[in-house]
Every structure is written in C-alpha cells, then in structure tokens.
Write a protein that holds these residues in place. Sequence first.
Motif, PDB file in Angstrom:
ATOM      1  N   GLU A  43      25.388  37.751 -21.260  1.00 28.85           N
ATOM      2  CA  GLU A  43      26.234  37.165 -22.302  1.00 28.85           C
ATOM      3  C   GLU A  43      27.398  36.399 -21.685  1.00 28.85           C
ATOM      4  OE1 GLU A  43      25.845  40.044 -26.167  1.00 28.85           O
ATOM      5  OE2 GLU A  43      27.096  40.783 -24.528  1.00 28.85           O
ATOM      6  N   GLN A  44      28.017  36.982 -20.681  1.00 25.22           N
ATOM      7  CA  GLN A  44      29.140  36.321 -20.019  1.00 25.22           C
ATOM      8  C   GLN A  44      28.693  35.042 -19.314  1.00 25.22           C
ATOM      9  OE1 GLN A  44      31.876  38.940 -17.780  1.00 25.22           O
ATOM     10  NE2 GLN A  44      30.765  40.646 -18.711  1.00 25.22           N
ATOM     11  N   LEU A  45      27.524  35.088 -18.690  1.00 28.93           N
ATOM     12  CA  LEU A  45      27.025  33.906 -17.977  1.00 28.93           C
ATOM     13  C   LEU A  45      26.660  32.776 -18.923  1.00 28.93           C
ATOM     14  CD1 LEU A  45      24.920  35.452 -15.108  1.00 28.93           C
ATOM     15  CD2 LEU A  45      26.938  33.988 -14.909  1.00 28.93           C
ATOM     16  N   ILE A  46      26.165  33.117 -20.105  1.00 29.58           N
ATOM     17  CA  ILE A  46      25.844  32.081 -21.082  1.00 29.58           C
ATOM     18  C   ILE A  46      27.103  31.287 -21.443  1.00 29.58           C
ATOM     19  CG2 ILE A  46      25.166  31.751 -23.509  1.00 29.58           C
ATOM     20  CD1 ILE A  46      23.010  33.977 -22.950  1.00 29.58           C
ATOM     21  N   SER A  47      28.253  31.928 -21.402  1.00 30.26           N
ATOM     22  CA  SER A  47      29.525  31.231 -21.644  1.00 30.26           C
ATOM     23  C   SER A  47      30.023  30.493 -20.407  1.00 30.26           C
ATOM     24  CB  SER A  47      30.592  32.231 -22.097  1.00 30.26           C
ATOM     25  OG  SER A  47      30.244  32.780 -23.328  1.00 30.26           O
ATOM     26  N   ALA A  48      29.765  31.051 -19.222  1.00 31.28           N
ATOM     27  CA  ALA A  48      30.327  30.497 -17.991  1.00 31.28           C
ATOM     28  C   ALA A  48      29.520  29.327 -17.419  1.00 31.28           C
ATOM     29  CB  ALA A  48      30.447  31.593 -16.933  1.00 31.28           C
ATOM     30  N   LEU A  49      28.205  29.365 -17.526  1.00 26.41           N
ATOM     31  CA  LEU A  49      27.383  28.338 -16.877  1.00 26.41           C
ATOM     32  C   LEU A  49      27.647  26.913 -17.369  1.00 26.41           C
ATOM     33  CD1 LEU A  49      24.074  30.310 -16.361  1.00 26.41           C
ATOM     34  CD2 LEU A  49      25.402  29.164 -14.563  1.00 26.41           C
ATOM     35  N   PRO A  50      27.893  26.682 -18.660  1.00 28.93           N
ATOM     36  CA  PRO A  50      28.213  25.300 -19.056  1.00 28.93           C
ATOM     37  C   PRO A  50      29.484  24.772 -18.372  1.00 28.93           C
ATOM     38  CG  PRO A  50      27.620  26.601 -20.978  1.00 28.93           C
ATOM     39  CD  PRO A  50      27.746  27.562 -19.823  1.00 28.93           C
ATOM     40  N   LYS A  51      30.448  25.644 -18.162  1.00 31.15           N
ATOM     41  CA  LYS A  51      31.685  25.228 -17.483  1.00 31.15           C
ATOM     42  C   LYS A  51      31.400  24.884 -16.023  1.00 31.15           C
ATOM     43  CE  LYS A  51      34.188  28.473 -20.379  1.00 31.15           C
ATOM     44  NZ  LYS A  51      34.809  29.786 -20.384  1.00 31.15           N
ATOM     45  N   MET A  52      30.522  25.677 -15.396  1.00 29.30           N
ATOM     46  CA  MET A  52      30.172  25.404 -14.001  1.00 29.30           C
ATOM     47  C   MET A  52      29.403  24.092 -13.898  1.00 29.30           C
ATOM     48  SD  MET A  52      29.357  29.216 -12.585  1.00 29.30           S
ATOM     49  CE  MET A  52      29.396  28.789 -10.854  1.00 29.30           C
ATOM     50  N   ALA A  53      28.485  23.868 -14.842  1.00 31.18           N
ATOM     51  CA  ALA A  53      27.717  22.619 -14.838  1.00 31.18           C
ATOM     52  C   ALA A  53      28.640  21.421 -15.017  1.00 31.18           C
ATOM     53  CB  ALA A  53      26.653  22.651 -15.935  1.00 31.18           C
ATOM     54  N   GLU A  54      29.581  21.548 -15.928  1.00 35.79           N
ATOM     55  CA  GLU A  54      30.525  20.457 -16.167  1.00 35.79           C
ATOM     56  C   GLU A  54      31.389  20.188 -14.939  1.00 35.79           C
ATOM     57  OE1 GLU A  54      34.316  19.539 -19.028  1.00 35.79           O
ATOM     58  OE2 GLU A  54      32.648  20.672 -19.893  1.00 35.79           O
ATOM     59  N   ALA A  55      31.753  21.237 -14.221  1.00 38.66           N
ATOM     60  CA  ALA A  55      32.625  21.101 -13.058  1.00 38.66           C
ATOM     61  C   ALA A  55      31.896  20.564 -11.826  1.00 38.66           C
ATOM     62  CB  ALA A  55      33.269  22.447 -12.721  1.00 38.66           C
ATOM     63  N   ALA A  56      30.583  20.729 -11.782  1.00 38.90           N
ATOM     64  CA  ALA A  56      29.818  20.298 -10.605  1.00 38.90           C
ATOM     65  C   ALA A  56      29.853  18.776 -10.469  1.00 38.90           C
ATOM     66  CB  ALA A  56      28.381  20.802 -10.709  1.00 38.90           C
ATOM     67  N   PHE A  57      30.054  18.321  -9.260  1.00 38.47           N
ATOM     68  CA  PHE A  57      30.072  16.891  -8.950  1.00 38.47           C
ATOM     69  C   PHE A  57      28.669  16.409  -8.581  1.00 38.47           C
ATOM     70  CE2 PHE A  57      30.683  13.467  -5.776  1.00 38.47           C
ATOM     71  CZ  PHE A  57      31.339  12.544  -6.572  1.00 38.47           C
ATOM     72  N   ASN A  58      27.972  17.169  -7.778  1.00 39.85           N
ATOM     73  CA  ASN A  58      26.633  16.827  -7.326  1.00 39.85           C
ATOM     74  C   ASN A  58      25.662  16.918  -8.509  1.00 39.85           C
ATOM     75  OD1 ASN A  58      23.850  17.697  -6.373  1.00 39.85           O
ATOM     76  ND2 ASN A  58      24.775  17.138  -4.407  1.00 39.85           N
ATOM     77  N   PRO A  59      24.922  15.852  -8.793  1.00 39.87           N
ATOM     78  CA  PRO A  59      24.030  15.872  -9.957  1.00 39.87           C
ATOM     79  C   PRO A  59      22.928  16.935  -9.873  1.00 39.87           C
ATOM     80  CG  PRO A  59      23.860  13.774  -8.774  1.00 39.87           C
ATOM     81  CD  PRO A  59      24.937  14.552  -8.122  1.00 39.87           C
ATOM     82  N   ASP A  60      22.450  17.225  -8.677  1.00 40.29           N
ATOM     83  CA  ASP A  60      21.424  18.258  -8.532  1.00 40.29           C
ATOM     84  C   ASP A  60      22.002  19.646  -8.800  1.00 40.29           C
ATOM     85  OD1 ASP A  60      19.437  16.403  -7.898  1.00 40.29           O
ATOM     86  OD2 ASP A  60      19.907  16.488  -5.752  1.00 40.29           O
ATOM     87  N   LEU A  61      23.247  19.861  -8.403  1.00 42.39           N
ATOM     88  CA  LEU A  61      23.902  21.141  -8.678  1.00 42.39           C
ATOM     89  C   LEU A  61      24.154  21.277 -10.169  1.00 42.39           C
ATOM     90  CD1 LEU A  61      25.149  23.779  -7.737  1.00 42.39           C
ATOM     91  CD2 LEU A  61      27.282  22.512  -7.251  1.00 42.39           C
TER      92      LEU A  61
END
Length: 177
Positions: free
Chosen positions: A36-54
């Motif tokens: 449940e916590q990761l479902i909230s956190a992963l979109p933020k990590m994706a948005e913060a990632a600079f590398n398109p593959d990451l």
Amino acid sequence: MSVSSWFSKMTGTALTLDNLGNVLELQLRDLYSAEEQLISALPKMAEAAFNPDLKSAFQTHLAETRGQKARLEKAFALLGEEPKSETCEAMKGLIAEGEEIISAEGDPEVKDAALIAAAQRVEHYEMAGYGCARSFAHRLGQEAVAALLQETLEEEGNADKILTHLAEWSVNPTAAR
C-alpha cells in the motif's frame, strides 16, 4: 509473546505469536502495508527519475505492485482472513529515505543513482519478507498461498535485476562523469 501496533493497542487486540499461522498472518499484514505504501511512493519516484528507462522501470513496477497487493488479498482469502495492514514501519523508513532523495538538490543523473539505491533497499526488504512468508505458508501446507507469494518473490527479484542493470550500464556511468 504478543505483537501489537498503535491500532491494536487502542482497540485492546493483539496478535499472539503462539503458532506459525499467526506469524504468517503477521507477515502478510506487514507485506500488505508495504505494498500500500509503495503504491503511493512509486509515482513520486517515477516523476523524480531523470533517466527515461528508470522512469519506465518505476512505472512498470507500480503496475506490478498493484498486482502484488491483489495477490496478497487472494492469500488472505485462501486463509479465511480479511486483508489487513499491520503498519510496516520498515517500509515507512525506506520510503522516507527515498523522499529525501527526491527533495534533494543536485545533478539529476546523480539523483537517479541514489533513487536506484533507495529502490533496491526496498526490493531487498520485500524479497526477505516474501521469502519468509512463502516458507511459512509452505510449511503450513498452504501451497496455494505459497505459490502466490512465490510469484511475487520472483517479480521482486526481477525488479531488483532491472535496477541493477540500469545502475551498472546506464545510470552509474553517467553519474560518474
């Protein structure tokens, strides 16, 4: 020995660890909270990632994480239990570390390397949790539950391998320049 969260202390209930089934239930609650916590956190990590593959890896893992949560719900049902969370304090801490990286100033490529390090800590925590829960389910003769947990364990291992590959072949070399 009784294990309790803030909620169980308030309601006067606690899970007693007097058999392996109770330990399995506690593990599933912890994993459910983690997902449940990761479902909230992963979109933020994706948005913060600079590398398109990451960015793509985080988005793909978000979809997997939703499936993992659904798989846990099936495991609870197979055990005759309602899905419940036991707040996963470890995941809360791991996510807080990731949020520090997201909010930090710096070179976006270097931040990607730090994001991968934070994400791999999460994956390793999940692999340990799913591996233990799967072993408990197997020992208790709950083979359908063990199979669900094994499927998730394999996904978590694959996510870790993808992150390692991205780190070693793309992100870390770029960040080191």
